[in-house]
Design a protein around this motif. Sequence first.
Motif, mmCIF file in Angstrom:
data_model
loop_
_atom_site.group_PDB
_atom_site.id
_atom_site.type_symbol
_atom_site.label_atom_id
_atom_site.label_comp_id
_atom_site.label_asym_id
_atom_site.label_seq_id
_atom_site.Cartn_x
_atom_site.Cartn_y
_atom_site.Cartn_z
ATOM 1 N N PRO A 26 13.312 -12.249 13.805
ATOM 2 C CA PRO A 26 12.136 -13.952 13.393
ATOM 3 C C PRO A 26 12.967 -14.057 14.678
ATOM 4 C CG PRO A 26 13.296 -13.159 11.154
ATOM 5 C CD PRO A 26 13.664 -12.182 11.733
ATOM 6 N N SER A 43 10.979 -21.873 11.586
ATOM 7 C CA SER A 43 11.575 -20.973 10.811
ATOM 8 C C SER A 43 11.676 -20.768 9.406
ATOM 9 C CB SER A 43 13.188 -20.352 11.043
ATOM 10 O OG SER A 43 14.325 -20.106 10.030
ATOM 11 N N CYS A 50 17.682 -19.610 11.542
ATOM 12 C CA CYS A 50 17.423 -21.000 12.645
ATOM 13 C C CYS A 50 19.003 -20.881 13.412
ATOM 14 C CB CYS A 50 17.202 -22.373 11.825
ATOM 15 S SG CYS A 50 16.158 -23.146 12.950
#
Lengths: 457, 546
Positions: A26, A43, A50
């Motif tokens: 991510p 996210s 995040c």
Amino acid sequence: MLLRHTPKEISERSALMINPAKTCQPIGAMYAALGIHGCLPHSHGSQGCCAYHRSTLTRHYKEPIVAATSSFTEGSSVFGGQANLLQAIDNIFTVYNPEIIAIHTTCLSETIGDDLPQILKKSKDEGITPEGKMVIGAPTPSYVGSHVTGFSNMVKAMANMAEPVTKKNGKVNIIPGWVEPCDMEEIKRLAAIVGVDITLFPDTSGVLNGPLSGEYTMFPKGGTTVAELKGCGGAIGTLALGEWCSADAARLLDTKHKVPCRVLDMPFGLKATDRFVDALRTVGGTSVPEEISDERGQLVDMISDMHQYFYHKKVALVGDPDQLIAMTEFLVSIDMCPIHIVTGTSGKKFEKRIREITKDVPFPVNVKAWGDMFLLHQWIKNEPVDLLIGNTYCKYIARDEDLPLVRWGFPILDRQGHQYFPTVGYKGGLRILEKILSALLDRTDRDAPEEKFELVF
Amino acid sequence: MATTKKKVVQWEPVDIKAELLKQYPAKVARKRAKQILINEAQENSPPSEIVANVRTIPGIITMRGCTYAGCKGVIMGPTSDIVNLVHGPIGCSFYAWLTRRNQTSASGEKGENFIPYCMSTDMQDSDIIFGGEKKLAAAIQEAYDLFHPKAIAVFATCPVGLIGDDIHNVARQMKEKLGDCNVFAFSCEGYKGVSQSAGHHIANNQVFTHLVGKSETVKTDKYKINLLGEYNIGGDGFEIDRILKKCGITNIATFSGNSTYDQFASANQADLSCVMCHRSINYVADMLETKYGIPWVKINFIGAGATAKSLRKIARYFGDQELSDRVEAVIAEEMPDVEVARLDVYPRTQGKTVMIFVGGSRAHHYQELFNEMGMKTLSAGYEFGHRDDYEGRQVLPLKVDSDSRNIEEIHVEADPLLYRPRKTPEEMQALEENGLKFKEYEGLNPDMENGTIIIDDLNQYEAEKLVQLMKPDLFCAGIKEKYSIQKLGVPQKQLHSYDSGGPYAGFKGAVNFYQEIDRLVNSKVWGLMQAPWQENPELSATYVWE
């Protein structure tokens, strides 16, 4: 000794990774999404993902990194994250009003099987995504690949924004891969000098190297625009810099929109930059002006001027595959000897490429994909080196083994300059050499006995 | 907008609150309204209620992190001689690797220190599909073979709970198999709870269950205390320990700054527990009292005045003239340097304003330091505090909602062997009557002026608005907030892990903090933002060469 428990003797590990040379997908997707103009990365997972990605990117760039999260709770983890995501999209457009939201998933939302395309369709159908705004998504399960994979997946989602075209627009797409904002700027500068009209994506220049002026805008002026991305199917060609970072997006444009692509190494060092510039003028149908040849000549000049300090110096390297391939080639080309090379990202191709590049190095070479810094450190204990190149975490190895360190890669949490001074292209090559020389010669100065201390190098 | 120019209009608190809520969808505005409180006089009326420790709204850019961060990052991170093994994909372990600035010296130069190591099972998709228990067991074995630690702590990340890996069972089996290594696990999946706070709770419960009371070394020092909720960020704990030692007070266990396994294991032998960060650890203090008979007091070593007050509080508990004299002597010796530093910066910091949005206690504690510098806190709030951290412990017990219900509560009873009341009920009562309050914390709100704005779980949008409307001279929050605030021309101090500098606790810490804040609010850089041609865009004269 800070890494006092690292033994010299190497034992096989099958389950335990120690001091990783990678992180999860991510964060790469978040970084890539920041290279779209007017984009808010999102996210789809629990809050911590995040927060961690934002913190790490903030510490690397020393710039605001804004991104939203679906803030999963136990309930959403059981019942699915659709409600959270739809609410998030609504809130984001109402409160922050970006042009586009770029969503990436996490191990959480992937494990429970949230269907991102279906949720985005629902958001559009129900008018939660306002007219004229866009939401894109990239699957980035943290348990597959690495941060490099996540970057690539988001870049692919960007390429997927390309709309069908009937007419070519004469532009060339360049996918720069995970490089610094200043590197992206440098690639644009080179293309402009060569006279090729390009669409660079992603482009974090003007986003993550912004000025301090007393004004804050969540969406700075930099970044590839949505219109440019929609139009990138009309390009006459795509140059993808880096097999791991950029090739998937380029191949998607080739398949879907018949934009022919070439996958090149990232333009770090002399030869990789040569191939990049040569490919650029070929695809763009232009000729390379003398200005570029002169820049190249300056780099060759510095190599020759300082060759005595590079020759047969042993180097250990850790980082990401695309960067390491180009850097290893550069080091070999200046007669340095990269002997330990580790990436945390997997890929047999990586080991193969490094083996090819280092085949004439007069020392045994260790190379490992999906390795870690613990192993690298053990290799160094067994076969010492003169220089270590890698991210900030290398400073622990450098201190314990008393090694000169050049910080290069991600993340760099304790030094400045990476966002402003490019290491791509010929100019970037000069910068890399300057850094290597400073590290080596500072050490020589530090260690020289009084009678051998030199004024001139 | 340029915030360097001072505003003309003075905004009323109610208007500021309205302004913060204006842009939100109705549902969001309703929820946020309950988390934004205008502080009121509380002498004759019940204190105003604030909603805290509730879910963050999806899509609203929050400062908060997750349960794993609270458990592994905050509580277990600072202990040097326990191997921390994260069971999950690589990221969670990577991001918590050395980023909290927990300094350590507890195990000496040659002792066990695993803090610089980041360990993970690096779960792959096959582990998600077929389960990760075997890989976890193998990783524990490999860690044991390499390091032979006395303890291995296993942390769950989001997918672990979802696929149903029984990490506690794996830990139990491995503990049995290894024999001389205590292996225990934390179910701290990121999605549990609403913030880091749940992770603190999960961590502390397991520490209490698996470590406390397990030491066989008998601590014989005088004036033994536990310091609960101090994490040795930037060396805060070093400074506190320096002062305690000078006073003759023995800190036998810090939870968890600069700590070791043995400190946790000996905590049951203390005479008094001193709670620094109320949020992250007050329940441990309660359990130590119930199970082992150790009373607790709230103390605060942030601020020179608060430090002196806390030392006196500890001395009063022990009721020994010799200790009191020594504490007074230490305060008398330390304070002159602090005063010199304070008076040096005071003319430059006095009258400046600040906003503080951090933690579960820091938004309160740091106001002590700002008060000492003559700086007023305009607005403050916690990232992961609960109602009692705002309004005081009299609001306890709080209603249990569906999110807090997921977090295990452990119920302890007096230990049949180790329970030993440190004071008789009469002695406790006498101390209370003498002004020493046990188990008491009044919270943030009473210490803030009327009309100040207290905001729980402040987010990016509200932070930016607040700064634009109220134009503070300094903003304190985390690293994620730092640069957007500074782009507005307002300096930001990172008050989670400081990012640079410290210690700020104790006497020497106060001096560091005065100087740091003086540097921030008076830095020349904020006057350099405009170029000459931006300040005077119109040419007013023609030059001779034209």
